[in-house]
Design a protein around this motif. Sequence first.
Motif, PDB file in Angstrom:
ATOM      1  N   LEU A  39      65.929  25.643  26.412  1.00 16.40           N
ATOM      2  CA  LEU A  39      64.523  25.674  26.637  1.00 16.40           C
ATOM      3  C   LEU A  39      64.147  27.113  26.810  1.00 16.40           C
ATOM      4  O   LEU A  39      62.916  27.760  26.629  1.00 16.40           O
ATOM      5  CB  LEU A  39      64.187  25.103  28.015  1.00 16.40           C
ATOM      6  N   SER A  40      65.242  27.975  27.053  1.00 16.81           N
ATOM      7  CA  SER A  40      64.846  29.179  27.293  1.00 16.81           C
ATOM      8  C   SER A  40      64.788  30.192  26.097  1.00 16.81           C
ATOM      9  O   SER A  40      64.155  31.152  25.876  1.00 16.81           O
ATOM     10  CB  SER A  40      66.017  30.083  28.151  1.00 16.81           C
ATOM     11  N   GLU A  41      65.088  29.419  24.898  1.00 18.55           N
ATOM     12  CA  GLU A  41      64.686  29.990  23.697  1.00 18.55           C
ATOM     13  C   GLU A  41      63.294  30.000  23.214  1.00 18.55           C
ATOM     14  O   GLU A  41      62.666  29.257  23.870  1.00 18.55           O
ATOM     15  CB  GLU A  41      65.569  29.425  22.519  1.00 18.55           C
ATOM     16  N   HIS A  42      62.945  30.653  22.183  1.00 20.25           N
ATOM     17  CA  HIS A  42      61.804  30.672  21.611  1.00 20.25           C
ATOM     18  C   HIS A  42      61.415  29.240  20.894  1.00 20.25           C
ATOM     19  O   HIS A  42      62.482  28.728  20.475  1.00 20.25           O
ATOM     20  CB  HIS A  42      61.247  31.724  20.612  1.00 20.25           C
ATOM     21  N   CYS A  43      60.154  28.834  20.956  1.00 23.92           N
ATOM     22  CA  CYS A  43      59.907  27.508  20.364  1.00 23.92           C
ATOM     23  C   CYS A  43      60.039  27.674  18.794  1.00 23.92           C
ATOM     24  O   CYS A  43      60.149  28.721  18.281  1.00 23.92           O
ATOM     25  CB  CYS A  43      58.599  26.943  20.565  1.00 23.92           C
ATOM     26  N   THR A  44      60.407  26.308  18.036  1.00 23.03           N
ATOM     27  CA  THR A  44      60.456  26.778  16.726  1.00 23.03           C
ATOM     28  C   THR A  44      59.360  25.737  16.046  1.00 23.03           C
ATOM     29  O   THR A  44      59.349  24.605  16.572  1.00 23.03           O
ATOM     30  CB  THR A  44      61.764  26.271  16.106  1.00 23.03           C
ATOM     31  N   PRO A  45      58.735  25.929  14.954  1.00 22.24           N
ATOM     32  CA  PRO A  45      57.469  25.107  14.737  1.00 22.24           C
ATOM     33  C   PRO A  45      57.800  24.009  13.637  1.00 22.24           C
ATOM     34  O   PRO A  45      57.171  22.846  13.410  1.00 22.24           O
ATOM     35  CB  PRO A  45      56.564  26.055  13.924  1.00 22.24           C
ATOM     36  N   THR A  46      59.134  23.964  13.225  1.00 23.85           N
ATOM     37  CA  THR A  46      59.761  23.049  12.287  1.00 23.85           C
ATOM     38  C   THR A  46      60.671  22.352  12.915  1.00 23.85           C
ATOM     39  O   THR A  46      61.470  22.682  13.794  1.00 23.85           O
ATOM     40  CB  THR A  46      60.248  23.439  11.176  1.00 23.85           C
ATOM     41  N   LEU A  83      58.618  22.519  20.099  1.00 28.61           N
ATOM     42  CA  LEU A  83      58.071  22.572  18.572  1.00 28.61           C
ATOM     43  C   LEU A  83      56.849  23.554  18.549  1.00 28.61           C
ATOM     44  O   LEU A  83      56.013  23.382  17.750  1.00 28.61           O
ATOM     45  CB  LEU A  83      57.717  21.193  17.903  1.00 28.61           C
ATOM     46  N   CYS A  84      56.672  24.186  19.707  1.00 27.49           N
ATOM     47  CA  CYS A  84      55.420  25.222  19.627  1.00 27.49           C
ATOM     48  C   CYS A  84      54.118  24.502  19.930  1.00 27.49           C
ATOM     49  O   CYS A  84      53.003  24.967  19.583  1.00 27.49           O
ATOM     50  CB  CYS A  84      55.374  26.202  18.606  1.00 27.49           C
ATOM     51  N   GLY A  85      54.173  23.108  20.115  1.00 29.74           N
ATOM     52  CA  GLY A  85      53.036  22.395  20.164  1.00 29.74           C
ATOM     53  C   GLY A  85      52.581  22.183  21.576  1.00 29.74           C
ATOM     54  O   GLY A  85      52.865  23.155  22.765  1.00 29.74           O
ATOM     55  N   SER A  86      51.796  21.221  21.908  1.00 27.15           N
ATOM     56  CA  SER A  86      51.181  21.120  23.210  1.00 27.15           C
ATOM     57  C   SER A  86      51.625  19.766  23.927  1.00 27.15           C
ATOM     58  O   SER A  86      51.063  19.431  24.597  1.00 27.15           O
ATOM     59  CB  SER A  86      49.598  20.817  22.891  1.00 27.15           C
ATOM     60  N   LEU A  87      52.674  19.094  23.554  1.00 27.92           N
ATOM     61  CA  LEU A  87      53.384  18.076  23.932  1.00 27.92           C
ATOM     62  C   LEU A  87      54.000  18.258  25.420  1.00 27.92           C
ATOM     63  O   LEU A  87      54.993  17.544  25.553  1.00 27.92           O
ATOM     64  CB  LEU A  87      54.019  17.304  22.955  1.00 27.92           C
ATOM     65  N   THR A  88      53.710  19.195  26.138  1.00 31.85           N
ATOM     66  CA  THR A  88      54.241  19.349  27.284  1.00 31.85           C
ATOM     67  C   THR A  88      53.268  19.609  28.317  1.00 31.85           C
ATOM     68  O   THR A  88      51.879  19.867  28.044  1.00 31.85           O
ATOM     69  CB  THR A  88      55.454  20.169  27.294  1.00 31.85           C
ATOM     70  N   TYR A  89      53.579  20.043  29.620  1.00 33.84           N
ATOM     71  CA  TYR A  89      52.829  20.649  30.537  1.00 33.84           C
ATOM     72  C   TYR A  89      53.909  21.601  31.347  1.00 33.84           C
ATOM     73  O   TYR A  89      54.852  21.487  31.418  1.00 33.84           O
ATOM     74  CB  TYR A  89      52.117  19.734  31.416  1.00 33.84           C
TER      75      TYR A  89
END
Length: 279
Positions: free
Chosen positions: A138-145, A5-11
């Motif tokens: 996962l290889s796709e671009h993130c989506t903000p919604t 989701l284009c956020g920071s909830l991963t590493y």
Amino acid sequence: MADPLCGSLTYDGHTGTDLRILSMKDMETGYAVVAVGDGKILRIRDQEQDHLIETESDRASVAGKECGNGLVMQLQDGYEVQYCHLRKNSLAVKPGDVVRAGDRLGEIGASGLAQFPHVHITVSRHGDTLDPLTGRKLSEHCTPTFNPDESLFAPEIAAKLEPTKPDILAFGVAGRPVVYDALVREGPPPVVSTNDSVFVTWAWFANLKKGTAIRFTLTDAKGETLVDHTGEPLDRNKAAYAAFAGRQGTLPRGQYQVEVSVTLDGTLLRKAVSEVAVR
Ligand SMILES: [Zn+2]
């Protein structure tokens, strides 16, 4: 690396979804891990210790076995699911077993590379790793919604998810300062009592973003404010975090109300309120 989701909830390097329980104490109570669908067990690992990773030598001790106890199962339509960090001796299946959705596979643990007790799930289809939350590769671009209709989670669960918001995992009033590592081991501390000489409002969070401010208030039964504290905005993202604000003194017996709010750039993201009985 951003989350789906284009956020920071991963590493970087994390390609799965972590579903947590609060503490090692909860792990001892036992929380079942169940099959996400009908399928067949391909392989398993058991006998790894449940041990929270804190130091470099802890990390080295699980090299090559980061998944800990776990299993891989094959579902229909090319789907495969890997489960990791299950509790030692909890595996209830063996290779070749055929399972139905909801069947018990084992229990949530902290084996392998785990900093809190959880089950890690990696979903793939025809070799591509998918994000179960968004249903995308996962290889796709993130989506903000977040679109619950595209999620691989069951509709009734997907409808309740608010994956871009922080979570308040637990909060309350304790009789001493609260330490994050102790929360992960023991769970929430005991409620403050009339024997304590300090009172501390505290909360345990997941997924806080840089700039988040945390406010604690404590009021007594007459509505008088005993604590009203807003912390400095966080200087970086925090996947998991504990905060507290307290005062010297002893709370008399009675009912109190504790409130925690989480604000980012002036917008209230979460608020939690609870009654606390002091005895
Ligand atoms: Zn994970």
